[in-house]
Every structure is written in C-alpha cells, then in structure tokens.
Design an enzyme around this catalytic site. Sequence first.
Site, PDB file in Angstrom:
ATOM      1  N   THR A 136      22.784  19.846   0.832  1.00  0.00           N
ATOM      2  CA  THR A 136      21.547  19.071   0.824  1.00  0.00           C
ATOM      3  C   THR A 136      21.827  17.584   0.958  1.00  0.00           C
ATOM      4  OG1 THR A 136      20.559  20.722  -0.623  1.00  0.00           O
ATOM      5  CG2 THR A 136      19.457  18.600  -0.510  1.00  0.00           C
ATOM      6  N   LYS A 161      20.499  20.961   4.730  1.00  0.00           N
ATOM      7  CA  LYS A 161      19.130  20.878   4.234  1.00  0.00           C
ATOM      8  C   LYS A 161      18.815  19.407   3.988  1.00  0.00           C
ATOM      9  CE  LYS A 161      16.903  22.009  -0.121  1.00  0.00           C
ATOM     10  NZ  LYS A 161      16.635  23.035  -1.140  1.00  0.00           N
ATOM     11  N   LYS A 163      16.442  16.503   2.629  1.00  0.00           N
ATOM     12  CA  LYS A 163      15.308  16.163   1.781  1.00  0.00           C
ATOM     13  C   LYS A 163      14.419  15.211   2.558  1.00  0.00           C
ATOM     14  CE  LYS A 163      16.295  18.228  -2.188  1.00  0.00           C
ATOM     15  NZ  LYS A 163      15.409  19.266  -2.785  1.00  0.00           N
ATOM     16  N   GLU A 218      10.784  23.854   3.248  1.00  0.00           N
ATOM     17  CA  GLU A 218      10.599  24.231   1.858  1.00  0.00           C
ATOM     18  C   GLU A 218       9.584  23.311   1.177  1.00  0.00           C
ATOM     19  OE1 GLU A 218      14.493  24.557   0.032  1.00  0.00           O
ATOM     20  OE2 GLU A 218      13.602  24.336  -1.946  1.00  0.00           O
ATOM     21  N   ASP A 243       9.044  26.746  -3.337  1.00  0.00           N
ATOM     22  CA  ASP A 243      10.001  26.507  -4.418  1.00  0.00           C
ATOM     23  C   ASP A 243       9.205  26.172  -5.683  1.00  0.00           C
ATOM     24  OD1 ASP A 243      11.986  25.746  -6.157  1.00  0.00           O
ATOM     25  OD2 ASP A 243      12.810  24.135  -4.930  1.00  0.00           O
ATOM     26  N   LYS A 267      15.262  30.297  -8.213  1.00  0.00           N
ATOM     27  CA  LYS A 267      16.293  29.552  -8.948  1.00  0.00           C
ATOM     28  C   LYS A 267      16.316  30.144 -10.344  1.00  0.00           C
ATOM     29  CE  LYS A 267      15.550  25.144  -6.605  1.00  0.00           C
ATOM     30  NZ  LYS A 267      14.835  23.868  -6.680  1.00  0.00           N
ATOM     31  N   CYS A 294      19.313  26.019  -6.582  1.00  0.00           N
ATOM     32  CA  CYS A 294      19.894  25.579  -7.856  1.00  0.00           C
ATOM     33  C   CYS A 294      19.246  24.273  -8.278  1.00  0.00           C
ATOM     34  CB  CYS A 294      21.404  25.408  -7.713  1.00  0.00           C
ATOM     35  SG  CYS A 294      21.904  24.177  -6.498  1.00  0.00           S
ATOM     36  N   ASP A 319      21.389  28.057  -1.272  1.00  0.00           N
ATOM     37  CA  ASP A 319      21.358  26.614  -1.502  1.00  0.00           C
ATOM     38  C   ASP A 319      21.981  26.381  -2.881  1.00  0.00           C
ATOM     39  OD1 ASP A 319      20.677  23.927  -1.355  1.00  0.00           O
ATOM     40  OD2 ASP A 319      18.654  24.254  -2.112  1.00  0.00           O
TER      41      ASP A 319
HETATM   42 MG   LIG Z   1      13.416  22.758  -3.280  1.00  0.00          MG
END
Ligand SMILES: [Mg+2]
Length: 357
Positions: A136, A161, A163, A218, A243, A267, A294, A319
């Site tokens: 990430t 990934k 952000k 996501e 999520d 998660k 996580c 992830d």
């Molecule tokens: Mg997320």
Amino acid sequence: MGIKIRELKVEPFNLALKEPFIIATGRKDAANNVLVRIILEDGTVGYGEVAPSPYTTGDTQQTCLAVLDHIRWAVEGQDIAKWRSLLSKTRKLIRSNVGAHSGLELAVLDALTKTMGIPLYEFFGGAITSVETDLTLSLGTPDETFNAARKAVDQGFKLIKVKVGQGVSVDAERILRVREAGPDCEISLDANQAYSPKDAVELVRRVNADGVEIGLLEQPVRRDDIEGLKYVREHCPVAVAADESCFTPEDAIRLIRADAVDVINIKLAKCGIVGAMDIAGICRSANKGLMIGCMMESKIGLAASAHFACGSGDFLHHDLDSIYLLRPFDCKGGFKLDGPRFSVDGIEKGTDLEFNP
Ligand SMILES: [Mg+2]
C-alpha cells in the site's frame, strides 16, 4: 477434555513505523498495539495482537487493555478445547470493541492448535501454504507516490494498492505516475470513504481514459452509504470492495442483498476469527470475492491472517503489508517472508510464534 487456561496476559505493545503512514482518515506515526497472551496450565503460550484503529473500529490501546481486563474472569480457568463456546460467551460481554476481542480469539486459537499439534493454517483447512500480498502507498504528492511505487516494484511487488482521497485531479495524476513506475503492476485503489459516488466514478473513468485499468476500488464512499457503493459499482468498470462498511456477517448480508459490492475485505481486527469464518462463508455462498486486509499489526497479528488466508485458500486479494511498514523486531515463527510472498510451509504447531517482550 482439553487443557485449562491459566492466564490471560495483556500489555501495551508499542512499535515504531519506518515512516509515517497517511490515509484519508488520518496519519499514523507509530503503532500502539496490544500484545495478548493465553497461557495454558501446561505452559503452552498462544499469541494474539490487537492493532487499534480508533477511526475504523473505535478501539484505542487503552480501551483494548480495559476490555480484555473486563472479560478476563470469563477466560481464565476455562477449557481451551471449548474455544467456540468460550469465545461466544466473551463476545456477548462486550458490544462494540471487536478489535480487543479479536486479539483474544487469535491467542486462543494459537494456543489450541499448539496443544493439538497442528499448524493453525491446517486448522482452517490447509488449502495452500503461501499467498502473495500487495503493498500500500500512502497519500502524498505525485512525485512521492511515484518514488514509493518505484521502490515497491524494485522490491518485487506486483500488486500496488494506492491510497486515494486527495481529489480527482491529484489522485488521477498519482495513479498515472504509479503506472509509469510499474508498467506491468496491477493497481488497486482504497479511498477510505473519502469520495462521493460521482467523484469515485469520475476518477476511475479518467484514469481508464488514460489507459490505466484499476483492478479493485476499495471503500470509495462513506461506510453507511450502501447506495453509493452500488452506484459506483454500476457506473464504472471496476470491482468494488467494502472495507469500513463491513464489520459483521450481518453487514455482509446487507451489502450483498443490496447488490452493492463485488468483494468484501475481511480484517481479523474488525470481526475476529469467528466473524471472519462466517463472513467468508457468506461471500462464498453469494459468489462474492474475498480480500484479507490488516491494520498495523506486526508479525504476531499478521500470522493469524496469513494462516487464515492459506488455510481457506479462498482469498483473491491479500493486503497483509503492515509488516513492511513497521521496524522489524526479534520474533520467532509465524510465517516466512520472501519479498511479497508469505509462506506458512514448515510451521509445525499453531503459528510457531515465540516472543518475549
Ligand atoms: Mg481499506
């Protein structure tokens, strides 16, 4: 008859990050986690960890310590073999602090499988022995994002990934720079609720028009905006993952009934292992994709997630990258790491974790 639990031990577990981690809901400079240990009468130790995320689960290090202390009476003296009834009893003692409870669940199942003499991933089904994680990238400028992506590609990550949450123009530019840094990598996005449904669609369309495909988007919109998730899913060619919208099996049912998601990000810190098993079953039955994510867990908390993902073998997206963000420390067992690949091959009992703080 199994072995009785002699002690539930909980303590602050503060870990340093290699560099600050910045996402749409906040910035993290350190991981103020909680170490959970279950000690059985025969001396077996089961390890768990909570990585509190105040803006996601509502837990802080202090609330986790308090909650675990509050349920201690229901844990100590109990038979580890009756883990399911033990955990459903303790879960009923607290309404909302799922993160704290997940730490207990991890420690209980680690101790249980150590006494059974089987690796934790075999307890979950033993489907596969390794999975590959994404990496990430924090929020940042386009140049910072490019440099971080270049570093990730050099380290062997094939899935990046990104952000997002800095507005369509800036985020679109950052995504193009990621593609420039890694022409062959797969790109997914996580907005952590920062976008409106229309802007999320606009972002995906804009980068698509520039030739960049997005594998997964996501949590584009606010956690309660189920209609918004559905809107994004229906208006752009991208798989949408929930999520922050999904903490419980009931949330998963609601999202699936609304036809609002393609994938659910499980998660352990949001739902514990028992909840994760239920959500995974719901997704499998509804033909929805599974992602495992996580918080800021170290090797101790991530071990349970890696064993869960390998054991079931059902996860499409992994992830599990917090380990790359934290400064390493001495801890035996858990899993082996080779670049982006987590392997549980060779683990003998539970997670094989051994750690003395
Ligand atoms: Mg997320």
